[in-house]
Design a protein around this motif. Structure first.
Motif, PDB file in Angstrom:
ATOM      1  N   GLY A   1       1.005  -1.222  -0.067  1.00  0.00           N
ATOM      2  CA  GLY A   1       0.102   0.199   0.845  1.00  0.00           C
ATOM      3  C   GLY A   1       0.379   1.185  -0.303  1.00  0.00           C
ATOM      4  O   GLY A   1       0.685   2.409  -0.281  1.00  0.00           O
ATOM      5  N   ASP A   2       2.216   1.335   0.196  1.00  0.00           N
ATOM      6  CA  ASP A   2       3.553   2.229   0.468  1.00  0.00           C
ATOM      7  C   ASP A   2       4.410   1.830  -0.115  1.00  0.00           C
ATOM      8  O   ASP A   2       5.009   1.201   0.257  1.00  0.00           O
ATOM      9  CB  ASP A   2       3.003   2.612   2.033  1.00  0.00           C
TER      10      ASP A   2
ATOM     11  N   HIS B   1       7.387   8.534   1.026  1.00  0.00           N
ATOM     12  CA  HIS B   1       6.729   7.068   0.969  1.00  0.00           C
ATOM     13  C   HIS B   1       5.614   7.898   0.465  1.00  0.00           C
ATOM     14  O   HIS B   1       5.232   8.718  -0.373  1.00  0.00           O
ATOM     15  CB  HIS B   1       6.067   7.601   2.302  1.00  0.00           C
TER      16      HIS B   1
ATOM     17  N   LYS C   1       2.157   6.534  -2.323  1.00  0.00           N
ATOM     18  CA  LYS C   1       0.799   5.341  -1.477  1.00  0.00           C
ATOM     19  C   LYS C   1       0.960   4.554  -3.460  1.00  0.00           C
ATOM     20  O   LYS C   1       1.051   5.343  -4.222  1.00  0.00           O
ATOM     21  CB  LYS C   1      -0.445   6.117  -1.073  1.00  0.00           C
TER      22      LYS C   1
ATOM     23  N   THR D   1      -1.678   4.079  -4.715  1.00  0.00           N
ATOM     24  CA  THR D   1      -3.128   3.793  -5.228  1.00  0.00           C
ATOM     25  C   THR D   1      -3.123   5.295  -5.838  1.00  0.00           C
ATOM     26  O   THR D   1      -3.498   5.523  -6.926  1.00  0.00           O
ATOM     27  CB  THR D   1      -4.016   4.973  -4.130  1.00  0.00           C
TER      28      THR D   1
END
Length: 148
Positions: A36-37, A135, A137, A139
């Motif tokens: 997710g990261d 970082h 994401k 998404t």
């Protein structure tokens, strides 16, 4: 005889053009992974420099992005795609302290890479982090799928 020479010359020009496009069509990038990261160590990224990275999404598409450190020490991020020129899937070259669009040739100083020129604007990419680790994401990366 002249027709044969023209065909040979035309074939050579076509082959040279194809080789040029193949050579300049894609960016060398460092592969990064994450669920997710996506965490990228940028501690070695010096002021005024940039690096290209690649992330493979769940559909197997390679998504490219640029992380750059401005002279102020802050890290910026953009997709390796222009909002206007992305349809050619060629991205940018990092040369010295600039990003150069591989399609239209516009130069972007690293400190101003998100501003763009005319309709050629690097596609922005959100990130968080400090001077050592950035970082992003997954998404946010996958939202840029259409650029590639």
């Amino acid at each position: 005889m002249r027709s044969k020479r023209l065909k040979i010359l035309g074939g050579l020009m076509l082959a040279a053009g194809a080789a040029f496009l193949l050579f300049t069509a894609t960016s060398d990038c460092t592969t990064v992974n994450g669920g997710g990261d996506v965490a990228v160590n940028v501690s070695e990224l010096r002021p005024g420099s940039a690096r290209l990275f690649c992330y493979t999404d769940s559909a197997g598409k390679r998504l490219r992005f640029v992380l750059a450190r401005g002279d102020d020490g802050k890290v910026g991020s953009v997709f390796d795609a222009c909002r206007q020129c992305f349809t050619f899937h060629r991205g940018y070259r990092v040369v010295g302290r600039e990003l150069i669009c591989r399609v239209c040739g516009n130069h972007y100083p690293i400190a101003h890479m998100t501003e763009g020129k005319a309709s050629c604007i690097p596609a922005s990419l959100a990130h968080e982090g400090d001077s050592r680790i950035v970082h992003i994401k997954a998404t946010d990366l996958e939202a840029g799928h259409a650029l590639f």
